[in-house]
Scaffold this active site. Structure first.
Site, mmCIF file in Angstrom:
data_model
loop_
_atom_site.group_PDB
_atom_site.id
_atom_site.type_symbol
_atom_site.label_atom_id
_atom_site.label_comp_id
_atom_site.label_asym_id
_atom_site.label_seq_id
_atom_site.Cartn_x
_atom_site.Cartn_y
_atom_site.Cartn_z
ATOM 1 N N ASP A 32 -25.550 -32.828 -8.251
ATOM 2 C CA ASP A 32 -26.112 -34.206 -7.603
ATOM 3 C C ASP A 32 -27.658 -34.248 -7.740
ATOM 4 O O ASP A 32 -28.478 -33.509 -7.472
ATOM 5 C CB ASP A 32 -25.961 -34.086 -6.239
ATOM 6 C CG ASP A 32 -26.115 -35.263 -5.577
ATOM 7 O OD1 ASP A 32 -26.446 -36.315 -5.962
ATOM 8 O OD2 ASP A 32 -25.471 -35.499 -4.373
ATOM 9 N N ASP A 33 -27.851 -35.174 -8.741
ATOM 10 C CA ASP A 33 -29.455 -35.524 -8.987
ATOM 11 C C ASP A 33 -29.899 -34.372 -9.760
ATOM 12 O O ASP A 33 -31.094 -34.013 -9.811
ATOM 13 C CB ASP A 33 -30.262 -35.691 -7.924
ATOM 14 C CG ASP A 33 -29.955 -36.914 -7.032
ATOM 15 O OD1 ASP A 33 -29.003 -37.761 -7.641
ATOM 16 O OD2 ASP A 33 -30.705 -37.502 -6.203
ATOM 17 N N CYS A 73 -25.329 -42.368 -7.409
ATOM 18 C CA CYS A 73 -24.179 -41.601 -7.159
ATOM 19 C C CYS A 73 -22.851 -42.034 -6.954
ATOM 20 O O CYS A 73 -21.905 -41.634 -7.525
ATOM 21 C CB CYS A 73 -24.676 -40.683 -5.823
ATOM 22 S SG CYS A 73 -25.152 -41.432 -4.571
ATOM 23 N N HIS A 124 -18.667 -39.316 -0.703
ATOM 24 C CA HIS A 124 -19.551 -40.612 -0.545
ATOM 25 C C HIS A 124 -19.152 -41.907 -1.100
ATOM 26 O O HIS A 124 -19.482 -42.707 -1.774
ATOM 27 C CB HIS A 124 -20.813 -40.066 -1.314
ATOM 28 C CG HIS A 124 -22.193 -41.038 -1.205
ATOM 29 N ND1 HIS A 124 -22.540 -41.246 0.228
ATOM 30 C CD2 HIS A 124 -23.218 -41.231 -1.919
ATOM 31 C CE1 HIS A 124 -23.349 -42.213 0.154
ATOM 32 N NE2 HIS A 124 -24.142 -41.924 -0.930
ATOM 33 N N ASP A 289 -24.288 -36.049 -11.840
ATOM 34 C CA ASP A 289 -23.731 -37.303 -11.670
ATOM 35 C C ASP A 289 -24.724 -38.414 -12.149
ATOM 36 O O ASP A 289 -24.686 -39.607 -11.895
ATOM 37 C CB ASP A 289 -23.394 -37.478 -9.953
ATOM 38 C CG ASP A 289 -24.910 -37.520 -9.109
ATOM 39 O OD1 ASP A 289 -25.713 -37.018 -9.476
ATOM 40 O OD2 ASP A 289 -24.719 -37.957 -7.976
ATOM 41 N N ASN A 290 -26.061 -37.833 -12.265
ATOM 42 C CA ASN A 290 -27.197 -38.861 -12.772
ATOM 43 C C ASN A 290 -28.472 -38.044 -12.989
ATOM 44 O O ASN A 290 -28.472 -36.887 -12.703
ATOM 45 C CB ASN A 290 -27.366 -39.994 -11.835
ATOM 46 C CG ASN A 290 -27.563 -39.596 -10.425
ATOM 47 O OD1 ASN A 290 -27.028 -40.033 -9.585
ATOM 48 N ND2 ASN A 290 -28.840 -38.987 -10.233
#
Length: 481
Positions: A32-33, A73, A124, A289-290
């Site tokens: 995540d990130d 996300c 999420h 995710d990014n």
């Protein structure tokens, strides 16, 4: 009868191309990130250490041109799990809608092939208070409100969208210490309920994965290990922080510690698969995710600030960050491993996408191709069956930005600004080739515009918002003609 014969043919064909018995397990690890630089096998930053993820990459294919479908996300995760461009069903960004109940997700498809399914960590994808479009449609009594808060959405309306209602049999859904669970870390069944677990969030998520694998070691399984890291709030115990002494921004130190915890978890999963004799029967994806949220200047805000800030991760060598369709926002760590099927030690340079996880998983499981999917089966490309690129085009539309990559070239437009880059060169997005190749730019622009007409909300974006204006002025300063 014809359908039965076709299914049998596909299963036999798949078993010849990817000979495994029984059907392969499939594991998707999502961070995540996490920026491109923070996988040490990429050799971008000297301070990052991810030996176990590096080991995973060396056991299969390190995809150097791996992309996700959005630099944020919710849409990114929706695209991965559905295998379809999320704009096709109107989930363009965090503030639109939850992942629609009409979308069939990877675990739902794999259950048709007898797979046990499970997940741990960040979900999420249920309704949230930022999704004004969904709220105004489903909660008309709130129409007069100008802003919404989490309590505006009743829990009973969120329930159908949670992971255990979207094809996952075993769930350990949560972020930090509060989890929706229906099995224990000791591997026992339990009634689905919320549970507070007083341990470090990333260790909890690893333990949940290990427990699931032990529970289902005798049957094919699909597991989605969605680590909540290095997303803020930044936190790590001393056993991970102590690995990164010396002078550095505290946000960087905590990011490295959190990624070290993730790396330990990936190592423990690999070790358990080996112990159980499942290594050569498990297809593994590792993706972020990014890109990292740099907040442009990477300010080392004190850790007691828990809101949106630089998470300490880096996107080197790429330009931009989370929220942008530049490479820094969408070009992410991407590893695919299947020992004995995908030759080890590959650096695969053709563009691949998180959309490909669904199509590849279905092919590996022996299921028929689902025509509605936008991704491609990567297995023939990674095992040497074909040398062609999986994708002729990859598309993006996010906020007021739009982009397409074809071959070496990427066309990007935000508001009235246009860019054409050869992203395979060292210059990547520092050299705008629009003036040198106007016909190529026009061709890609037309292709991109046509693609937008196939989406739920057709059309190209309009004027950039304030964040986009600041980002593009900062990262892509205008030059005088």
């Amino acid at each position: 009868m014809q359908k039965q014969l076709l299914t049998a043919f596909l299963v036999v064909t798949t078993s010849v191309l990817y000979p495994q018995s029984p059907a392969p397990n499939i594991l998707v690890v999502l961070t995540d990130d996490m920026g491109y630089a923070d996988l040490s096998v990429h050799n971008q930053e000297a301070d990052v250490r991810t030996p176990n993820i590096d080991r995973l990459a060396r056991s299969g294919a390190l995809c150097t041109a791996g992309y996700i479908t959005a630099p944020q996300c919710i849409p990114s995760r929706a695209g991965l799990l559905s295998g379809r461009y999320q704009q096709r069903y109107g989930l363009d960004h965090n503030g639109t809608i939850p992942l629609p109940l009409t979308e069939k997700l990877i675990p739902e498809r794999l259950k048709d092939a007898g797979y046990a399914t499970g997940m741990a960590g960040k979900w999420h994808l249920e309704p949230n208070h930022q999704q004004e479009e969904w709220i105004r449609e489903h909660l008309p009594e709130l129409a007069e409100k100008k802003t919404f808060v989490p309590s505006d959405i009743p829990d009973k309306m969120k329930r159908a969208y949670r992971s255990d209602r979207r094809g996952f049999d075993d769930v350990f859904e949560g972020y930090i210490n509060n989890y929706l669970t229906n099995y224990t870390l000791a591997g026992e069944d339990k009634e689905t309920s919320a549970e507070n677990i007083p341990d470090y969030r990333l260790d909890i998520q690893t333990e949940a994965a290990l427990s699931f694998i032990r529970r289902h070691k005798e049957e094919p399984f699909f597991y989605y290990l969605s680590y909540f890291a290095p997303h803020v709030p930044l936190e790590a115990p001393s056993k991970y922080l102590d690995r990164f002494p010396g002078e550095m921004p505290e946000r960087r130190r905590h990011c490295l510690a959190m990624l070290s915890a993730v790396d330990d978890g990936v190592g423990r999963v690999q070790d358990l698969l080996a112990e159980l004799g499942l290594t050569e029967n498990t297809l593994v994806f590792f993706i972020s995710d990014n890109g990292a949220p740099l907040k442009m200047i990477k300010e080392d805000i004190t850790l007691d600030f828990k809101g949106g800030a630089w998470d300490g991760s880096l996107n080197t060598p790429f330009i931009g960050e989370k929220g942008m369709l530049s490479e820094g926002g969408i070009h992410v760590p991407f590893v695919v491993s299947w020992s004995g099927t995908i030759p080890a030690g590959q650096r695969y340079d053709h563009p691949v996408s998180s959309l490909d996880v669904a199509a590849t998983s279905l092919a590996a499981a022996g299921l028929p191709t689902a025509k509605e999917l936008d991704g491609k089966n990567l297995l023939p490309h990674l095992n040497g069956t074909t040398t062609s690129a999986p994708h002729k085009y990859l598309f993006w539309r996010f906020w007021e930005q739009i982009a397409v990559r074809s071959g070496n070239y990427k066309y990007l437009r935000v508001g009235g600004r246009e860019f054409l880059f050869d992203v395979t060169t060292d210059e990547h997005e520092t050299n705008n080739l629009l003036g040198e190749h106007p016909r190529k730019a026009r061709k890609l622009a037309r292709k991109l515009d046509r693609w937008t007409q196939s989406l739920k909300n057709p059309g190209v974006p309009g004027n950039p918002n304030q964040s986009e204006t600041q980002w593009y002025d900062f990262y892509f300063p205008k030059t005088e003609d």
